[in-house]
Design a protein around this motif. Structure first.
Motif, short mmCIF file in Angstrom:
data_model
loop_
_atom_site.label_atom_id
_atom_site.label_comp_id
_atom_site.label_asym_id
_atom_site.label_seq_id
_atom_site.Cartn_x
_atom_site.Cartn_y
_atom_site.Cartn_z
N LEU B 354 0.91 -1.44 -0.05
CA LEU B 354 0.14 -0.28 0.11
C LEU B 354 1.15 1.49 0.20
O LEU B 354 0.34 1.89 -0.74
CB LEU B 354 -0.72 0.21 1.38
N LEU B 371 -5.44 2.61 -5.67
CA LEU B 371 -6.34 2.51 -4.42
C LEU B 371 -6.65 0.81 -3.84
O LEU B 371 -6.25 0.09 -3.17
CB LEU B 371 -5.95 2.92 -3.19
N TYR B 374 -4.99 -2.63 -4.08
CA TYR B 374 -4.28 -3.46 -2.85
C TYR B 374 -5.55 -4.16 -2.43
O TYR B 374 -4.80 -5.18 -2.23
CB TYR B 374 -4.22 -2.22 -1.06
#
Lengths: 64, 585
Positions: B354, B371, B374
């Motif tokens: 991350l 994101l 992730y």
């Protein structure tokens, strides 16, 4: 599978399997079967086929 | 900040009871200005939890030059009364720590090992030496180092202070949380009072007792068994070998399992499988622990007990690792049985995954959709690790009936192999499962990785291309990632045409990318940035052969590989940064 048993081979195997269980208790027979399955799986060596065989064996009204 | 650790006496530490086998470093509580001035500040990144996962994330962000606030409810590393937790760190974790700048500290303090042996009764039925296995030998880090978890946490705190940019707030417990699409609001309790703040991204690394699951409505798959274990961390007057020993059926433990593993300070972890449903208070009583140790090592061996901890094995895996503004990592994302070191190491990799994405999005190099990956990548890792550890747990605690018959069969076959019987038995030891050692999990379903990528790159050595010197100095893949400073790293193997060299230059100028040409001993370099890979170790670590390129991410994973430096490279770059429309299915 590429190597299918011949008729004679199947007869030989079936008889040898029964003979191997002669004189064993239910517990001993269960252990023999377990050992045999584990060894056979190594020889077959195809994880996908093994899972298919387990499913095929499970598929009968007697096991529901 | 220099961290010092001194040992104290025996403790019967259970969960969060008092007492500590080690005196841990303490960090000062500083009253935050918000308490006095009542201001509600907005932070781009808030990390909750200062364990190995939260601190790894904070340190990764610091190295990438990204500011963050971290809250920890305690004022120390480790958990008071349960200070010894993880002990076994994988090559991938060590490579991450190398990048963060604490690997040397870990290597000095910890214990390297590569040999594992498994016993049933008095017979050894299986052994391995990881140094002999191809998957480990390209890296400049060893297969494993064992060290108490709190040492690494202490090193991370030191390193974060050296790097700067991270606001570590001790004795700060998050007690309130709400969020909407744009922002999260948190309430923090401290010894000086409570205050509120806002966060664009919240990373929950508080561990398995997290309140965030309830706050966000996160759902999980949970499995509990009746298997009970009890750890004794001990120091001996004699020294067992520096190997991982496991007994599936230990004669000195009523034929139940035992683990034996070395860590720093000559402390050994002995982990005993107890009777199903055993009472934790009883099995961790000092006289009961001493009796167990006497049975294993004999009455004449003097034993100092450093720490004792009973526990029940279980697994928890969240269905989604992101809920709105909140990302779950480490033990808040999944809890596994500690077989094969798949707990703490997964948290370290979560953080490393991350960190660079947050940094790239914050700099405007990547789309916010990056994101989401992730969740794609680390949920796959979590699910895989839960699957693998649950299988080990089932082997070690088979259900009565056929499950136990099959295990008896597997152990019997493996023993016969050791007894120089026909080779038909040789393969049967594959069924013996005392933990499959953790690996860098591959990403097979990530929208940010091409089908040719998703694999970790070992920290292989190369020679710096320095002209006019006879002695070549060596660097590692991590040096190149460090130089890229959070950008992608394109490694191009072999000699380049003038057109390709020009293309690489344009690519580096127009995208968040650094390109390096990698040539053999005698190869001609056309690019200014080039290194020599005389033994082909870097190329092998990148999983490519011949004329090829590999696109590396800051977390040391290959996003994609290919042959010709053409439009495919551009597509791979965009994809790995979340810039391709519709890439996220």
């Amino acid at each position: 599978m590429t190597h299918k048993l011949t008729q004679a081979g199947a007869d030989d195997f079936y008889e040898a399997l029964l003979d191997a269980h002669l004189g064993l208790s239910n517990e001993q027979s269960a252990l023999l079967n377990a050992r045999l399955i584990l060894l056979m799986a190594q020889e077959i060596g195809d994880a996908k086929l093994l899972v298919e065989l387990i499913a095929a064996a499970r598929q009968t009204s007697e096991l529901t | 900040m220099q961290t010092r650790f001194t040992e104290t006496a025996y403790t019967n530490g259970y969960e969060f009871t008092s007492g500590a086998g080690y005196a841990l470093p303490e960090y000062p509580f500083v009253e935050p200005p918000e308490i006095r001035n009542g201001a509600i500040r907005r932070h781009p990144i808030v990390i909750v939890g200062g364990g190995i996962t939260g601190l790894t994330l904070a340190c990764s962000l610091a190295r990438l030059g990204v500011a963050a606030v971290l809250f920890d409810e305690d004022n120390t590393v480790g958990v008071k009364g349960a200070s010894s937790r993880g002990i076994c760190y994988t090559q991938k974790s060590l490579e991450i720590f190398h990048r963060l700048g604490i690997y040397e500290r870990i290597a000095r303090r910890g214990i390297q090992w590569s040999v594992g042996r498994t016993f049933a009764g008095n017979e050894e039925i299986y052994s391995f030496d990881l140094k002999q296995q191809g998957g480990f030998n390209l890296s400049s880090q060893p297969p494993f180092i064992n060290i108490q978890q709190f040492y690494i946490e202490g090193f991370l705190v030191e390193r974060i202070a050296e790097l700067g940019g991270i606001d570590l707030r001790w004795k700060s417990r998050v007690t309130g949380f709400e969020q909407n699409d744009a922002i999260a609001k948190l309430t923090v309790d401290t010894p000086a009072g409570s205050y509120r703040l806002e966060a664009e991204h919240v990373i929950d690394a508080t561990g398995s007792h997290t309140p965030f699951h309830q706050w966000t409505g996160a759902t999980a798959q949970t499995r509990k068994g009746d298997d009970r274990w009890c750890i004794a961390d001990v120091r001996f007057s004699t020294h067992p070998p520096t190997e991982r020993h496991t007994w599936i059926e230990a004669p000195f433990n009523e034929n139940r399992a035992v683990w034996q593993h070395l860590m720093a300070d000559d402390v050994w972890r002995i982990d005993y499988q107890m009777a199903p449903g055993a009472d934790p208070a009883y099995v961790s009583r000092e006289d009961v622990v001493r009796e167990r140790l006497r049975r294993q090592f004999g009455p004449e061996v003097a034993v100092e007990i450093v720490w004792v901890g009973p526990y029940a094995y279980r697994s928890i895996c969240l269905d989604q690792l992101r809920h709105g503004r909140v990302f779950f990592m480490g033990d808040t994302a999944k809890v596994v049985s500690p077989f094969g070191a798949r707990g703490g190491n997964t948290g370290i990799a979560d953080a490393d995954n991350l960190a660079w994405k947050l940094a790239a999005v914050q700099r405007g190099w990547a789309a916010p959709t990056l994101l989401e990956t992730y969740n794609d990548e680390r949920l796959e890792a979590a699910q895989q690790n839960v699957l693998v550890t649950n299988r080990t747990a089932r082997f070690l605690r088979p259900a009565d009936g056929m499950e136990r018959v099959f295990r008896t069969a597997a152990i019997g076959l493996a023993k016969q192999h050791r007894g120089s019987q026909p080779t038909v038995y040789a393969a049967a030891r594959q069924y013996i499962n005392t933990g499959r050692m953790a690996i860098a999990n591959p990403y097979t379903r990530s929208p940010a990785c091409d089908g040719t990528g998703g694999l970790s790159v070992q920290n292989a050595r190369f020679h710096w291309a320095v002209s006019g010197r006879n002695q070549a100095s060596t660097g590692t893949v991590n040096d190149l990632l460090q130089w890229a400073q959070g950008r992608l790293l394109l490694l191009v193997f072999g000699e380049l045409s003038a057109q390709t060299a020009a293309r690489l230059q344009i690519l580096s100028q127009s995208s968040p990318l650094r390109a390096v040409q990698v040539v053999g001993t005698d190869g001609q370099a056309q690019a200014r940035e080039h290194v020599r890979d005389p033994q082909g170790h870097v190329q092998a670590a990148c999983h490519v052969f011949g004329h090829a390129w590999a696109l590396l991410r800051p977390d040391g994973y290959v996003a994609a590989t290919g042959e010709a430096v053409d439009g495919g490279v551009i597509a791979a770059i965009e994809r790995s940064l979340g810039l391709l429309q519709g890439a996220h299915a």
